[in-house]
Design a protein around this motif. Sequence first.
Motif, PDB file in Angstrom:
ATOM      1  N   TYR A 188       3.932  -0.051  -5.390  1.00 14.63           N
ATOM      2  CA  TYR A 188       3.211   0.743  -4.393  1.00 14.63           C
ATOM      3  C   TYR A 188       2.604   1.986  -5.035  1.00 14.63           C
ATOM      4  O   TYR A 188       2.866   2.309  -6.201  1.00 14.63           O
ATOM      5  CB  TYR A 188       4.184   1.198  -3.297  1.00 14.63           C
ATOM      6  CG  TYR A 188       5.093   2.307  -3.794  1.00 14.63           C
ATOM      7  CD1 TYR A 188       4.778   3.645  -3.578  1.00 14.63           C
ATOM      8  CD2 TYR A 188       6.236   2.028  -4.556  1.00 14.63           C
ATOM      9  CE1 TYR A 188       5.573   4.667  -4.085  1.00 14.63           C
ATOM     10  CE2 TYR A 188       7.029   3.033  -5.065  1.00 14.63           C
ATOM     11  CZ  TYR A 188       6.699   4.359  -4.825  1.00 14.63           C
ATOM     12  OH  TYR A 188       7.474   5.357  -5.347  1.00 14.63           O
ATOM     13  N   PHE A 217      -2.276  -2.405  -5.648  1.00 18.74           N
ATOM     14  CA  PHE A 217      -1.234  -2.003  -4.711  1.00 18.74           C
ATOM     15  C   PHE A 217      -1.692  -2.294  -3.275  1.00 18.74           C
ATOM     16  O   PHE A 217      -2.853  -2.094  -2.960  1.00 18.74           O
ATOM     17  CB  PHE A 217      -0.938  -0.514  -4.851  1.00 18.74           C
ATOM     18  CG  PHE A 217      -0.849  -0.050  -6.276  1.00 18.74           C
ATOM     19  CD1 PHE A 217       0.160  -0.500  -7.119  1.00 18.74           C
ATOM     20  CD2 PHE A 217      -1.792   0.829  -6.792  1.00 18.74           C
ATOM     21  CE1 PHE A 217       0.238  -0.077  -8.433  1.00 18.74           C
ATOM     22  CE2 PHE A 217      -1.728   1.255  -8.105  1.00 18.74           C
ATOM     23  CZ  PHE A 217      -0.712   0.802  -8.931  1.00 18.74           C
ATOM     24  N   PRO A 218      -0.809  -2.761  -2.402  1.00 17.69           N
ATOM     25  CA  PRO A 218       0.594  -3.115  -2.661  1.00 17.69           C
ATOM     26  C   PRO A 218       0.718  -4.507  -3.267  1.00 17.69           C
ATOM     27  O   PRO A 218      -0.049  -5.405  -2.926  1.00 17.69           O
ATOM     28  CB  PRO A 218       1.204  -3.107  -1.264  1.00 17.69           C
ATOM     29  CG  PRO A 218       0.072  -3.535  -0.367  1.00 17.69           C
ATOM     30  CD  PRO A 218      -1.156  -2.937  -0.975  1.00 17.69           C
ATOM     31  N   TYR A 223       8.662  -4.072  -4.636  1.00 24.20           N
ATOM     32  CA  TYR A 223       7.484  -3.497  -3.979  1.00 24.20           C
ATOM     33  C   TYR A 223       6.802  -2.531  -4.937  1.00 24.20           C
ATOM     34  O   TYR A 223       7.325  -1.456  -5.231  1.00 24.20           O
ATOM     35  CB  TYR A 223       7.925  -2.779  -2.706  1.00 24.20           C
ATOM     36  CG  TYR A 223       6.820  -2.118  -1.922  1.00 24.20           C
ATOM     37  CD1 TYR A 223       5.522  -2.612  -1.911  1.00 24.20           C
ATOM     38  CD2 TYR A 223       7.085  -0.979  -1.157  1.00 24.20           C
ATOM     39  CE1 TYR A 223       4.522  -1.997  -1.175  1.00 24.20           C
ATOM     40  CE2 TYR A 223       6.101  -0.362  -0.406  1.00 24.20           C
ATOM     41  CZ  TYR A 223       4.825  -0.879  -0.426  1.00 24.20           C
ATOM     42  OH  TYR A 223       3.828  -0.264   0.309  1.00 24.20           O
ATOM     43  N   CYS A 276      -2.007   5.062  -1.691  1.00 18.91           N
ATOM     44  CA  CYS A 276      -2.681   3.790  -1.432  1.00 18.91           C
ATOM     45  C   CYS A 276      -2.686   3.529   0.069  1.00 18.91           C
ATOM     46  O   CYS A 276      -1.627   3.340   0.668  1.00 18.91           O
ATOM     47  CB  CYS A 276      -1.966   2.656  -2.175  1.00 18.91           C
ATOM     48  SG  CYS A 276      -2.412   1.010  -1.603  1.00 18.91           S
ATOM     49  N   CYS A 330      -1.010   0.390   1.138  1.00 22.03           N
ATOM     50  CA  CYS A 330       0.459   0.480   1.154  1.00 22.03           C
ATOM     51  C   CYS A 330       0.928   1.067   2.475  1.00 22.03           C
ATOM     52  O   CYS A 330       1.973   0.662   3.008  1.00 22.03           O
ATOM     53  CB  CYS A 330       0.950   1.328  -0.016  1.00 22.03           C
ATOM     54  SG  CYS A 330       0.640   0.599  -1.647  1.00 22.03           S
TER      55      CYS A 330
END
Length: 227
Positions: free
Chosen positions: A9, A177-178, A7, A13, A16
């Motif tokens: 991230y 991201f993500p 992941y 974000c 996210c």
Amino acid sequence: MSATLHYIYDPYCGWCYAAAPLLSAAQAVNGLQIRLHGGGMMAGARRTQVSPALRDYVIPHDLRIAQLTGQVFGENYFEGLLRDSSAVFDSAMPITAILTAPALGVDALNMLKAIQHAHYAEGQKVSELGTLSAIAAQLGAEQAAFHTSWHSLSGSATEQHIQDSRRLLTQLGGGGFPTLALEQDGQLQRLDISSWLGKAEAFQQWLKSHSAAPSAASGAFCSIDGC
């Protein structure tokens, strides 16, 4: 299953935060390991002071995320933090806190989710060490140990982690991201999670069955330099 979900991230974000319920669902999949890679969207030269322009830019995204996923954005976030010109968004601070978590007996993903909740739902300043220390304590970490670990990783170790995360992002062909990728038998499969946002149970079932992943292009992400 025996696999690793990678992941990539960033704590700041918004998308996210939208994906957080999917990661919670993934935690419940037996045999699935989750590895976090902090991307540093607002780290170093990209750290950002809160301003009216920033507020006007992020709010439409936040409202879309809330509508799509049901994730909570609190009044103290919209009318407090996003109006506080003294606040600074510096991804390196919370990323360092997340890196310290495992050594303190705290799951790294749980630390990330607690930081996201503090930021978006409660409007706390998660680029301040005192805030991060309090969050760690809520998760069971001893505060003196947290401070020692945080200071040992702050700076070059966090910077190296961010660089490594960005290299992985490039390797996967991710746009920001993500970005999630499933690793099995040494093979990485980048996942487009756009069709699963707001559908955590469906995502969990896919992870358990590992059928063909959706391949449609996703517009639900933040670029490496900002949402």
